[in-house]
Design a protein around this motif. Structure first.
Motif, PDB file in Angstrom:
ATOM      1  N   GLY A   1       0.877  -1.160  -0.082  1.00 52.72           N
ATOM      2  CA  GLY A   1      -0.027  -0.158   0.030  1.00 52.72           C
ATOM      3  C   GLY A   1       0.879   1.322   0.104  1.00 52.72           C
ATOM      4  O   GLY A   1       0.334   2.266   0.149  1.00 52.72           O
ATOM      5  N   PHE A   2       2.160   1.228  -0.104  1.00 44.37           N
ATOM      6  CA  PHE A   2       3.042   2.187  -0.332  1.00 44.37           C
ATOM      7  C   PHE A   2       3.745   2.245  -1.588  1.00 44.37           C
ATOM      8  O   PHE A   2       3.290   1.522  -2.707  1.00 44.37           O
ATOM      9  CB  PHE A   2       3.929   2.236   1.094  1.00 44.37           C
ATOM     10  N   GLY A   3       4.572   3.117  -1.734  1.00 39.71           N
ATOM     11  CA  GLY A   3       5.670   3.050  -2.998  1.00 39.71           C
ATOM     12  C   GLY A   3       4.742   3.952  -4.135  1.00 39.71           C
ATOM     13  O   GLY A   3       4.953   3.666  -5.460  1.00 39.71           O
ATOM     14  N   ALA A   4       3.749   4.987  -3.675  1.00 42.11           N
ATOM     15  CA  ALA A   4       3.129   5.479  -4.748  1.00 42.11           C
ATOM     16  C   ALA A   4       3.665   6.830  -5.333  1.00 42.11           C
ATOM     17  O   ALA A   4       3.376   7.524  -6.011  1.00 42.11           O
ATOM     18  CB  ALA A   4       1.642   5.858  -4.448  1.00 42.11           C
ATOM     19  N   GLY A   5       4.885   7.095  -4.581  1.00 46.55           N
ATOM     20  CA  GLY A   5       5.368   8.329  -4.734  1.00 46.55           C
ATOM     21  C   GLY A   5       5.018   9.475  -4.176  1.00 46.55           C
ATOM     22  O   GLY A   5       5.104  10.805  -4.823  1.00 46.55           O
ATOM     23  N   MET A   6       4.334   9.375  -2.945  1.00 42.66           N
ATOM     24  CA  MET A   6       3.617  10.726  -2.114  1.00 42.66           C
ATOM     25  C   MET A   6       4.369  10.950  -0.970  1.00 42.66           C
ATOM     26  O   MET A   6       4.035  11.778  -0.438  1.00 42.66           O
ATOM     27  CB  MET A   6       2.252  10.061  -1.864  1.00 42.66           C
ATOM     28  N   GLY A   7       5.464   9.904  -0.738  1.00 46.70           N
ATOM     29  CA  GLY A   7       6.175  10.209   0.745  1.00 46.70           C
ATOM     30  C   GLY A   7       6.749  11.666   1.049  1.00 46.70           C
ATOM     31  O   GLY A   7       6.364  12.257   1.916  1.00 46.70           O
ATOM     32  N   LEU A   8       7.843  11.897   0.267  1.00 46.69           N
ATOM     33  CA  LEU A   8       8.264  12.945   0.236  1.00 46.69           C
ATOM     34  C   LEU A   8       7.607  14.190   0.139  1.00 46.69           C
ATOM     35  O   LEU A   8       7.813  15.303   0.951  1.00 46.69           O
ATOM     36  CB  LEU A   8       9.850  13.150  -0.627  1.00 46.69           C
ATOM     37  N   SER A   9       6.923  14.513  -0.918  1.00 45.84           N
ATOM     38  CA  SER A   9       5.944  15.359  -0.986  1.00 45.84           C
ATOM     39  C   SER A   9       4.800  15.529   0.144  1.00 45.84           C
ATOM     40  O   SER A   9       4.710  16.510   0.705  1.00 45.84           O
ATOM     41  CB  SER A   9       5.079  15.317  -2.258  1.00 45.84           C
ATOM     42  N   ASN A  10       4.499  14.277   0.725  1.00 45.80           N
ATOM     43  CA  ASN A  10       3.542  14.447   1.832  1.00 45.80           C
ATOM     44  C   ASN A  10       4.218  14.861   3.025  1.00 45.80           C
ATOM     45  O   ASN A  10       3.737  15.490   3.966  1.00 45.80           O
ATOM     46  CB  ASN A  10       3.183  13.134   2.201  1.00 45.80           C
ATOM     47  N   ILE A  11       5.551  14.646   3.262  1.00 47.18           N
ATOM     48  CA  ILE A  11       6.359  15.075   4.409  1.00 47.18           C
ATOM     49  C   ILE A  11       6.667  16.535   4.331  1.00 47.18           C
ATOM     50  O   ILE A  11       6.531  17.295   5.338  1.00 47.18           O
ATOM     51  CB  ILE A  11       7.795  14.498   4.506  1.00 47.18           C
ATOM     52  N   LYS A  12       6.728  17.138   3.275  1.00 47.57           N
ATOM     53  CA  LYS A  12       6.773  18.468   2.915  1.00 47.57           C
ATOM     54  C   LYS A  12       5.389  19.144   3.193  1.00 47.57           C
ATOM     55  O   LYS A  12       5.652  20.246   4.071  1.00 47.57           O
ATOM     56  CB  LYS A  12       7.484  18.922   1.562  1.00 47.57           C
ATOM     57  N   LYS A  13       4.722  18.550   2.842  1.00 47.58           N
ATOM     58  CA  LYS A  13       3.381  19.155   2.920  1.00 47.58           C
ATOM     59  C   LYS A  13       2.746  19.387   4.566  1.00 47.58           C
ATOM     60  O   LYS A  13       2.117  20.143   4.935  1.00 47.58           O
ATOM     61  CB  LYS A  13       2.122  18.412   2.598  1.00 47.58           C
ATOM     62  N   HIS A  14       3.437  18.337   5.257  1.00 52.62           N
ATOM     63  CA  HIS A  14       3.014  18.486   6.851  1.00 52.62           C
ATOM     64  C   HIS A  14       4.071  18.865   7.648  1.00 52.62           C
ATOM     65  O   HIS A  14       3.950  18.615   8.798  1.00 52.62           O
ATOM     66  CB  HIS A  14       2.377  17.022   6.927  1.00 52.62           C
TER      67      HIS A  14
END
Lengths: 115, 142
Positions: free
Chosen positions: B105-118
């Motif tokens: 359920g991971f590896g969608a390429g949202m991790g780093l941008s999600n970290i930045k956002k929050h």
């Protein structure tokens, strides 16, 4: 909507016996991708998913999700049930597919707008 | 005043059953300290994504956390392969995660941008074949 009412509507089994009976669910999100739950989900207290692994419970914890419904007859293992109970998260299992389960809930007023 | 809570955690490699333990522990501490639910959630998402990244890409690593009355600083470091093109990695949807991770359920390429956002401050130091260190700061009053 109470957990027992959701279970009745979805013909679901509640796999965490010590679930919270007071929780009132108003909105939900449906996803198989946990990255998306964290990226796009609003203040939803319930998640419907066809993904079954411990990271679903972890993601729910981080997102303040109190109820997880596993669709398509997916079953959490005992480790996941124990983790969910430790975190105060209720787990439900339904045979309905994701779309149908979501539709049934939407039909009775559960929305996707956050609380 | 001036009290700082410091915690250090090990992040085991490729162990998805415990991935998220460090974030879960920090979440508990913040809640006990009376930090607002909004700030707790932002911190949880940012740290959990970084922790998952260390498990997926970094062969595990460690987390160092400092909490004072105004903010939390989280440093997650690994000795993994490093990030070849950080700018590309920051883009939503870009991912180098293998299928086995996508099935989790991971590896969608949202991790780093999600970290930045929050997070309020984000600094990533990375070097090929040496590892990656992610520095995250979340201010509680935002």
């Amino acid at each position: 909507m109470k957990i027992t009412e959701i279970a009745q509507l979805l013909k679901a089994e509640i796999s965490t016996p010590a679930y919270c009976k007071d929780i009132n669910i108003k909105s939900a999100c449906s996803a198989d991708l946990m990255s998306d739950v964290m990226a796009f989900s609003k203040e939803n207290a319930m998640l419907l998913t066809g993904l079954v692994n411990p990271q679903v419970i972890r993601t729910a914890e981080m997102m303040d999700i109190k109820v997880v419904v596993f669709v398509r007859g997916k079953k959490p293992n005992q480790g996941m049930i124990d983790l969910a109970e430790e975190k105060g998260i209720a787990l439900l299992e339904t045979d309905y597919p994701l779309f149908v389960a979501s539709g049934k809930l939407y039909d009775v007023g559960i929305n996707g707008h956050g609380e | 005043m001036g009290n700082v809570v410091v915690r250090d955690y090990m992040i085991p490699a490729n162990d998805f059953t415990v991935a998220g333990e460090a974030s879960s522990s920090v979440r508990k501490i913040l809640t006990q300290l009376g930090v607002t639910p909004h700030a707790v959630k932002r911190t949880s998402i940012a740290m959990y994504e970084a922790e998952i990244n260390a498990v997926i890409h970094g062969h595990g690593g460690k987390a160092h956390v400092e909490i004072d009355e105004n903010k939390i600083f989280i440093q997650i470091s690994d000795e993994g392969p490093g990030i070849a093109d950080l700018e590309l990695a920051m883009q939503e949807g870009y991912s180098t995660a293998p299928d086995s991770i996508r099935e989790m359920g991971f590896g969608a390429g949202m991790g780093l941008s999600n970290i930045k956002k929050h997070s309020d401050l984000l600094k990533i130091d990375t070097e090929i074949n040496r590892g990656t260190t992610v520095n995250i700061t979340v201010f509680f009053n935002k």
